[in-house]
Design a protein around this motif. Structure first.
Motif, PDB file in Angstrom:
ATOM      1  N   LEU A 237       0.819  -1.204   0.000  1.00  0.00           N
ATOM      2  CA  LEU A 237       0.000   0.000   0.000  1.00  0.00           C
ATOM      3  C   LEU A 237       0.858   1.261   0.000  1.00  0.00           C
ATOM      4  CD1 LEU A 237      -2.830  -0.928   2.532  1.00  0.00           C
ATOM      5  CD2 LEU A 237      -3.155  -0.404   0.109  1.00  0.00           C
ATOM      6  N   LYS A 238       0.373   2.274  -0.677  1.00  0.00           N
ATOM      7  CA  LYS A 238       0.997   3.591  -0.618  1.00  0.00           C
ATOM      8  C   LYS A 238       0.836   4.168   0.798  1.00  0.00           C
ATOM      9  CE  LYS A 238      -0.131   4.549  -5.469  1.00  0.00           C
ATOM     10  NZ  LYS A 238      -0.898   5.421  -6.404  1.00  0.00           N
ATOM     11  N   PRO A 239       1.609   5.192   1.145  1.00  0.00           N
ATOM     12  CA  PRO A 239       1.475   5.782   2.491  1.00  0.00           C
ATOM     13  C   PRO A 239       0.051   6.238   2.805  1.00  0.00           C
ATOM     14  CG  PRO A 239       3.478   6.552   1.449  1.00  0.00           C
ATOM     15  CD  PRO A 239       2.744   5.765   0.397  1.00  0.00           C
ATOM     16  N   THR A 240      -0.702   6.557   1.774  1.00  0.00           N
ATOM     17  CA  THR A 240      -2.099   6.980   1.977  1.00  0.00           C
ATOM     18  C   THR A 240      -3.079   5.833   1.715  1.00  0.00           C
ATOM     19  OG1 THR A 240      -2.150   7.731  -0.329  1.00  0.00           O
ATOM     20  CG2 THR A 240      -1.640   9.375   1.366  1.00  0.00           C
ATOM     21  N   GLY A 241      -2.559   4.619   1.524  1.00  0.00           N
ATOM     22  CA  GLY A 241      -3.395   3.502   1.125  1.00  0.00           C
ATOM     23  C   GLY A 241      -4.311   2.998   2.227  1.00  0.00           C
ATOM     24  N   VAL A 242      -5.381   2.305   1.789  1.00  0.00           N
ATOM     25  CA  VAL A 242      -6.393   1.809   2.722  1.00  0.00           C
ATOM     26  C   VAL A 242      -6.614   0.318   2.497  1.00  0.00           C
ATOM     27  CG1 VAL A 242      -8.693   2.192   3.687  1.00  0.00           C
ATOM     28  CG2 VAL A 242      -7.530   4.055   2.500  1.00  0.00           C
ATOM     29  N   LEU A 243      -6.785  -0.407   3.604  1.00  0.00           N
ATOM     30  CA  LEU A 243      -7.059  -1.842   3.582  1.00  0.00           C
ATOM     31  C   LEU A 243      -8.488  -2.066   4.056  1.00  0.00           C
ATOM     32  CD1 LEU A 243      -6.008  -4.815   3.396  1.00  0.00           C
ATOM     33  CD2 LEU A 243      -5.256  -4.566   5.771  1.00  0.00           C
ATOM     34  N   TYR A 244      -9.270  -2.804   3.262  1.00  0.00           N
ATOM     35  CA  TYR A 244     -10.656  -3.103   3.607  1.00  0.00           C
ATOM     36  C   TYR A 244     -10.862  -4.611   3.654  1.00  0.00           C
ATOM     37  CZ  TYR A 244     -11.732   1.742   2.096  1.00  0.00           C
ATOM     38  OH  TYR A 244     -11.781   3.100   1.940  1.00  0.00           O
ATOM     39  N   PHE A 245     -11.577  -5.079   4.686  1.00  0.00           N
ATOM     40  CA  PHE A 245     -11.906  -6.493   4.810  1.00  0.00           C
ATOM     41  C   PHE A 245     -13.396  -6.682   5.073  1.00  0.00           C
ATOM     42  CE2 PHE A 245      -7.433  -7.245   6.540  1.00  0.00           C
ATOM     43  CZ  PHE A 245      -7.015  -8.017   5.455  1.00  0.00           C
ATOM     44  N   GLU A 246     -13.960  -7.765   4.535  1.00  0.00           N
ATOM     45  CA  GLU A 246     -15.211  -8.306   5.057  1.00  0.00           C
ATOM     46  C   GLU A 246     -14.818  -9.388   6.046  1.00  0.00           C
ATOM     47  OE1 GLU A 246     -19.178 -10.716   3.574  1.00  0.00           O
ATOM     48  OE2 GLU A 246     -18.357  -9.178   2.242  1.00  0.00           O
ATOM     49  N   ILE A 247     -15.515  -9.461   7.186  1.00  0.00           N
ATOM     50  CA  ILE A 247     -15.028 -10.285   8.279  1.00  0.00           C
ATOM     51  C   ILE A 247     -16.128 -11.144   8.910  1.00  0.00           C
ATOM     52  CG2 ILE A 247     -13.223  -8.617   8.843  1.00  0.00           C
ATOM     53  CD1 ILE A 247     -14.928  -7.656  11.186  1.00  0.00           C
ATOM     54  N   ASN A 248     -15.687 -12.132   9.661  1.00  0.00           N
ATOM     55  CA  ASN A 248     -16.567 -12.913  10.526  1.00  0.00           C
ATOM     56  C   ASN A 248     -16.918 -12.042  11.728  1.00  0.00           C
ATOM     57  OD1 ASN A 248     -17.481 -14.708  12.659  1.00  0.00           O
ATOM     58  ND2 ASN A 248     -16.631 -16.413  11.500  1.00  0.00           N
ATOM     59  N   GLU A 249     -18.189 -11.873  11.982  1.00  0.00           N
ATOM     60  CA  GLU A 249     -18.630 -10.964  13.042  1.00  0.00           C
ATOM     61  C   GLU A 249     -18.032 -11.312  14.405  1.00  0.00           C
ATOM     62  OE1 GLU A 249     -22.793 -11.858  14.476  1.00  0.00           O
ATOM     63  OE2 GLU A 249     -22.777 -13.061  12.644  1.00  0.00           O
ATOM     64  N   ASN A 250     -17.702 -12.585  14.616  1.00  0.00           N
ATOM     65  CA  ASN A 250     -17.171 -13.014  15.905  1.00  0.00           C
ATOM     66  C   ASN A 250     -15.661 -12.813  16.032  1.00  0.00           C
ATOM     67  OD1 ASN A 250     -19.721 -14.019  16.870  1.00  0.00           O
ATOM     68  ND2 ASN A 250     -19.469 -15.727  15.453  1.00  0.00           N
ATOM     69  N   LYS A 251     -15.027 -12.345  14.965  1.00  0.00           N
ATOM     70  CA  LYS A 251     -13.568 -12.175  14.973  1.00  0.00           C
ATOM     71  C   LYS A 251     -13.139 -10.714  14.831  1.00  0.00           C
ATOM     72  CE  LYS A 251     -12.574 -16.518  15.447  1.00  0.00           C
ATOM     73  NZ  LYS A 251     -11.829 -17.000  16.625  1.00  0.00           N
ATOM     74  N   ALA A 252     -14.092  -9.797  14.961  1.00  0.00           N
ATOM     75  CA  ALA A 252     -13.790  -8.385  14.740  1.00  0.00           C
ATOM     76  C   ALA A 252     -12.751  -7.852  15.724  1.00  0.00           C
ATOM     77  CB  ALA A 252     -15.076  -7.555  14.824  1.00  0.00           C
ATOM     78  N   ALA A 253     -12.922  -8.156  17.001  1.00  0.00           N
ATOM     79  CA  ALA A 253     -11.993  -7.649  18.009  1.00  0.00           C
ATOM     80  C   ALA A 253     -10.604  -8.251  17.823  1.00  0.00           C
ATOM     81  CB  ALA A 253     -12.526  -7.959  19.410  1.00  0.00           C
ATOM     82  N   GLU A 254     -10.560  -9.546  17.540  1.00  0.00           N
ATOM     83  CA  GLU A 254      -9.277 -10.224  17.348  1.00  0.00           C
ATOM     84  C   GLU A 254      -8.550  -9.675  16.130  1.00  0.00           C
ATOM     85  OE1 GLU A 254      -7.631 -14.813  16.752  1.00  0.00           O
ATOM     86  OE2 GLU A 254      -9.705 -14.465  17.394  1.00  0.00           O
ATOM     87  N   LEU A 255      -9.294  -9.433  15.053  1.00  0.00           N
ATOM     88  CA  LEU A 255      -8.679  -8.891  13.841  1.00  0.00           C
ATOM     89  C   LEU A 255      -8.207  -7.456  14.066  1.00  0.00           C
ATOM     90  CD1 LEU A 255      -7.866  -9.016  10.895  1.00  0.00           C
ATOM     91  CD2 LEU A 255     -10.237  -8.443  10.280  1.00  0.00           C
ATOM     92  N   SER A 256      -8.984  -6.661  14.770  1.00  0.00           N
ATOM     93  CA  SER A 256      -8.584  -5.279  15.057  1.00  0.00           C
ATOM     94  C   SER A 256      -7.270  -5.256  15.830  1.00  0.00           C
ATOM     95  CB  SER A 256      -9.678  -4.567  15.859  1.00  0.00           C
ATOM     96  OG  SER A 256     -10.856  -4.441  15.093  1.00  0.00           O
ATOM     97  N   PHE A 257      -7.156  -6.125  16.822  1.00  0.00           N
ATOM     98  CA  PHE A 257      -5.921  -6.208  17.601  1.00  0.00           C
ATOM     99  C   PHE A 257      -4.751  -6.606  16.706  1.00  0.00           C
ATOM    100  CE2 PHE A 257      -2.914  -8.630  20.233  1.00  0.00           C
ATOM    101  CZ  PHE A 257      -2.581  -7.661  21.183  1.00  0.00           C
ATOM    102  N   LEU A 258      -4.982  -7.588  15.828  1.00  0.00           N
ATOM    103  CA  LEU A 258      -3.942  -8.033  14.899  1.00  0.00           C
ATOM    104  C   LEU A 258      -3.453  -6.881  14.033  1.00  0.00           C
ATOM    105  CD1 LEU A 258      -2.304 -10.212  13.299  1.00  0.00           C
ATOM    106  CD2 LEU A 258      -4.359 -10.525  11.908  1.00  0.00           C
ATOM    107  N   LEU A 259      -4.380  -6.110  13.471  1.00  0.00           N
ATOM    108  CA  LEU A 259      -4.015  -4.998  12.589  1.00  0.00           C
ATOM    109  C   LEU A 259      -3.226  -3.928  13.351  1.00  0.00           C
ATOM    110  CD1 LEU A 259      -7.337  -4.686  10.554  1.00  0.00           C
ATOM    111  CD2 LEU A 259      -5.156  -5.569   9.726  1.00  0.00           C
ATOM    112  N   GLN A 260      -3.637  -3.659  14.567  1.00  0.00           N
ATOM    113  CA  GLN A 260      -2.921  -2.676  15.373  1.00  0.00           C
ATOM    114  C   GLN A 260      -1.510  -3.173  15.712  1.00  0.00           C
ATOM    115  OE1 GLN A 260      -5.705  -2.267  18.556  1.00  0.00           O
ATOM    116  NE2 GLN A 260      -7.121  -0.988  17.371  1.00  0.00           N
ATOM    117  N   GLU A 261      -1.406  -4.467  15.999  1.00  0.00           N
ATOM    118  CA  GLU A 261      -0.105  -5.060  16.305  1.00  0.00           C
ATOM    119  C   GLU A 261       0.833  -4.978  15.093  1.00  0.00           C
ATOM    120  OE1 GLU A 261       1.216  -7.121  19.305  1.00  0.00           O
ATOM    121  OE2 GLU A 261       0.064  -5.343  19.877  1.00  0.00           O
ATOM    122  N   LEU A 262       0.265  -5.108  13.899  1.00  0.00           N
ATOM    123  CA  LEU A 262       1.069  -5.024  12.687  1.00  0.00           C
ATOM    124  C   LEU A 262       1.510  -3.598  12.376  1.00  0.00           C
ATOM    125  CD1 LEU A 262      -0.849  -7.514  10.342  1.00  0.00           C
ATOM    126  CD2 LEU A 262       1.476  -7.782  11.234  1.00  0.00           C
TER     127      LEU A 262
END
Length: 287
Positions: A237-262
């Motif tokens: 991604l470019k410095p201004t780039g955006v990542l979009y996901f469709e997700i499992n509703e039960n994994k939203a918090a876990e995925l958010s934590f993962l993205l922040q950790e990355l």
């Protein structure tokens, strides 16, 4: 001779013991629209128009497949998605209304930008990149999938709408695809996210007919696609780039934590029309 009203009533009755009345009614109308090549308005205003024997024969074949709970979209070979009529087959997942919502979010957030470069990962029928190409100002659009039969469907759909999309046959779990660093404005993915343990909650017409490759992930590694995609997107991604996901509703918090950790910033969970945590948006946290 029997007429359009008779035909619609026959379809509705024939599948009425399998589907609830509102769904059976809607399906009967869609079948009639398809075989007669008439609009919903024409069906309503021309209900006394005679229907020939060949059409009845064709409808009986359709009914037999519907009685086996084969999805209507596969039976008719088409699915409607964000104003488009797309080809679908058992090689691809049937596009869902939730994915239309994801497309709508991306379009509304990016319609002011020019010459966007977009990558859709796990593209299936190509519904996401085709809809985005139709509504955004894009310079280059890519659709990536592990399934060559799925990509064949996507190519046909892009050809129908005369879109120049590059289709890539690649297993995203096997490693990085060939994109230069910081070359993409948007990466979007609706990857497999249904847990194996959730199979019992799914309708039989989904389990029996739609591709499991596009649906399920192991219970013990539910975020495997998200980890791989988000990890690669950091460099793509470019410095201004955006990542979009469709997700499992039960994994939203876990995925958010993962993205922040990355190292992603502005990680946001967005609810779908049913109030479920269905989408995640994140940006490159450029410091």
């Amino acid at each position: 001779m029997k007429n359009i009203q008779d035909l619609i009533s026959h379809i509705r009755t024939a599948i009425g013991n399998i589907y609830e009345k509102p769904e059976a009614d809607a399906m009967a109308m869609q079948v009639a629209e398809h075989v007669l090549q008439l609009s919903r308005l024409q069906l309503s205003t021309e209900r006394q128009r005679p229907v020939n024997e060949q059409t009845w024969t064709d409808v009986e074949k359709i009914i037999l497949r519907l009685q086996q709970q084969e999805p209507l979209q596969y039976v008719l070979g088409t699915a409607h998605f964000y104003g488009l009529e797309l080809e679908v087959s058992p090689a691809v997942l049937i596009p869902r209304p939730e994915t239309e919502e994801l497309v709508d979010i991306i379009i509304k957030e990016n319609n002011a930008y020019q010459n966007l470069t977009v990558l859709d990962i796990c593209t299936g029928s190509g519904c996401i990149p085709i809809a985005l190409t139709a509504h955004l100002n894009t310079q280059a659009v890519y659709g990536l999938d592990i399934s060559e039969p799925a990509l064949a469907v996507a190519r046909q759909n892009a050809l129908k709408y005369q879109q120049s999309i590059t289709w890539l046959h690649h297993d995203i779990l096997s490693g990085t695809s060939d994109f230069p660093p910081q070359s993409l404005d948007i990466i979007v993915s609706n990857p497999p996210y249904v847990l194996q343990q959730e199979k019992g909650l799914m309708r039989q017409n989904v389990l029996s007919f739609e591709p499991h490759l596009a649906l399920f992930v192991p219970d013990e590694d539910a975020l495997q696609f998200y980890k791989q995609i988000a990890g690669q997107a950091l460099s793509l991604l470019k410095p201004t780039g955006v990542l979009y996901f469709e997700i499992n509703e039960n994994k939203a918090a876990e995925l958010s934590f993962l993205l922040q950790e990355l190292g992603y910033g502005e990680v946001k969970v967005i609810k779908d029309m049913f109030g479920k945590d269905r989408f995640t948006r994140a940006i490159i946290n450029s410091i």
